[in-house]
Write a protein that holds these residues in place. Structure first.
Motif, PDB file in Angstrom:
ATOM      1  N   MET A 230       0.832  -1.200   0.000  1.00 37.72           N
ATOM      2  CA  MET A 230       0.000   0.000   0.000  1.00 37.72           C
ATOM      3  C   MET A 230       0.868   1.252   0.000  1.00 37.72           C
ATOM      4  O   MET A 230       1.815   1.362   0.764  1.00 37.72           O
ATOM      5  N   LEU A 231       0.504   2.204  -0.872  1.00 36.83           N
ATOM      6  CA  LEU A 231       1.051   3.549  -0.822  1.00 36.83           C
ATOM      7  C   LEU A 231       0.042   4.384  -0.061  1.00 36.83           C
ATOM      8  O   LEU A 231      -1.078   4.602  -0.536  1.00 36.83           O
ATOM      9  N   ALA A 232       0.420   4.845   1.136  1.00 33.48           N
ATOM     10  CA  ALA A 232      -0.498   5.567   2.010  1.00 33.48           C
ATOM     11  C   ALA A 232      -0.234   7.071   1.959  1.00 33.48           C
ATOM     12  O   ALA A 232       0.696   7.542   1.301  1.00 33.48           O
ATOM     13  N   PHE A 233      -1.066   7.820   2.691  1.00 31.25           N
ATOM     14  CA  PHE A 233      -0.931   9.273   2.737  1.00 31.25           C
ATOM     15  C   PHE A 233      -0.548   9.767   4.131  1.00 31.25           C
ATOM     16  O   PHE A 233      -0.522  10.975   4.375  1.00 31.25           O
ATOM     17  N   SER A 234      -0.236   8.831   5.035  1.00 25.84           N
ATOM     18  CA  SER A 234       0.096   9.202   6.411  1.00 25.84           C
ATOM     19  C   SER A 234       1.201   8.308   6.947  1.00 25.84           C
ATOM     20  O   SER A 234       1.162   7.078   6.749  1.00 25.84           O
ATOM     21  N   PRO A 235       2.194   8.876   7.646  1.00 22.52           N
ATOM     22  CA  PRO A 235       3.242   8.038   8.244  1.00 22.52           C
ATOM     23  C   PRO A 235       2.700   7.101   9.317  1.00 22.52           C
ATOM     24  O   PRO A 235       3.293   6.056   9.581  1.00 22.52           O
TER      25      PRO A 235
END
Length: 311
Positions: A230-235
């Motif tokens: 998954m490429l996410a938008f939050s660390p």
């Protein structure tokens, strides 16, 4: 009884003191929350504005609950900086002639609040949104996972408006979007499993129906078991099990929002939405190793910068 009255009096006095300061301020920072991310954005904006010559006494910080709706007694405030969606909602109830800079909210949230407030995006309303531009996200996918050709995407009621733009960004890099619309949370995992059957990677797009504190653990577990990164938008999602994330820090967002506030103070307010000018990449090395991937955050950052995707 007396103790309760005394506490209520102190709380009221605190609110009035904050509002009184707002009446004398040039810039009012309005926070949706006082947690770390919000306060770091506020500190950064304050520091940047003071560094550019604004006196500390001209900047006030308020909780959104302290801001009175449609109060005509704040003529000194030239710029409202709202930090978070709830603060943006409250600020839009003020005089429409006052410049507004919104920050720390997704693009879909910015559009929704404007629509709910029945207020069009005037020339003095601008935002620095959380969302990284699609072109930058797609380029990161190409760099990190060059063999991935089919990109899974779950869209919710808010994020579906960006489906065409994302599809075009993927197509421009020779990638195929395997998408599904999640109308409500009850349909989430059926849609997720359907998308994962076709996808080489899952790109998370912020939407409260799809990605929330109540859904993310199961989404990450399902994708991991399927062997799909998954490429996410939050660390925070990377810490929880996503392969990598592309995001802007509160400090980076604060610096950019301060720039918009300075423009407004100089009589040239910006309008519309700005994506983050800067970014960070986080990688979950354990997940990368378990998937047989060699990914390094520093190397990816350097390559992404050199690719010219930084607006």
């Amino acid at each position: 009884m007396l103790r309760t009255l005394a506490i209520q009096f102190l709380l009221l006095a605190g609110c009035l003191a904050g509002w009184g300061a707002a009446q004398a301020a040039t810039v009012a920072l309005v926070l949706s929350d006082k947690s770390a991310g919000y306060t770091e954005v506020a500190r950064t904006i304050t520091s940047e504005l003071e560094r550019s010559g604004l006196a500390a006494s001209e900047i006030v910080q308020l909780a959104e609950s302290e801001l009175q709706a449609k109060d005509a007694s704040v003529p000194a405030v030239k710029v409202f900086v709202s930090i978070g969606s709830e603060a943006f909602k409250r600020v839009l109830a003020q005089d429409a002639r006052t410049a507004v800079v919104a920050v720390l909210l997704p693009r879909s949230g910015f559009d929704r609040v404007l629509k709910d407030a029945n207020r069009r995006a005037l020339g003095n309303v601008s935002a620095v949104v959380l969302d990284q531009p699609f072109a930058r996200r797609v380029e990161l996918l190409r760099l990190a996972l060059p063999d991935a050709k089919h990109v899974g995407v779950l869209m919710g009621p808010e994020s579906v408006a960006s489906q065409t733009a994302l599809g075009q960004a993927l197509q421009a890099r020779g990638l195929v979007m395997e998408g599904a619309l999640v109308a409500d949370s009850g349909a989430l995992f059926t849609s997720l499993k359907s998308v994962l059957e076709q996808a080489d990677v899952l790109m998370a797009v912020a939407d409260p129906v799809v990605y929330s504190s109540s859904t993310i653990a199961n989404i990450l577990l399902t994708t991991y078991r399927a062997g799909i990164p998954m490429l996410a938008f939050s660390p925070a999602y990377v810490k929880a099990g996503a392969l990598l994330a592309l995001y802007a820090t509160p400090h980076q967002l604060g610096v950019q929002a301060a720039g918009l506030a300075r423009q407004a103070l100089q009589g040239s307010p910006s309008s519309g939405v700005q994506f983050p000018a800067d970014f960070e990449i986080a990688v979950n090395e354990h997940v990368a190793r378990s998937m047989g991937l060699k990914i390094d955050a520093k190397t990816l950052t350097e390559k992404l910068l050199s690719a010219g995707k930084k607006p």
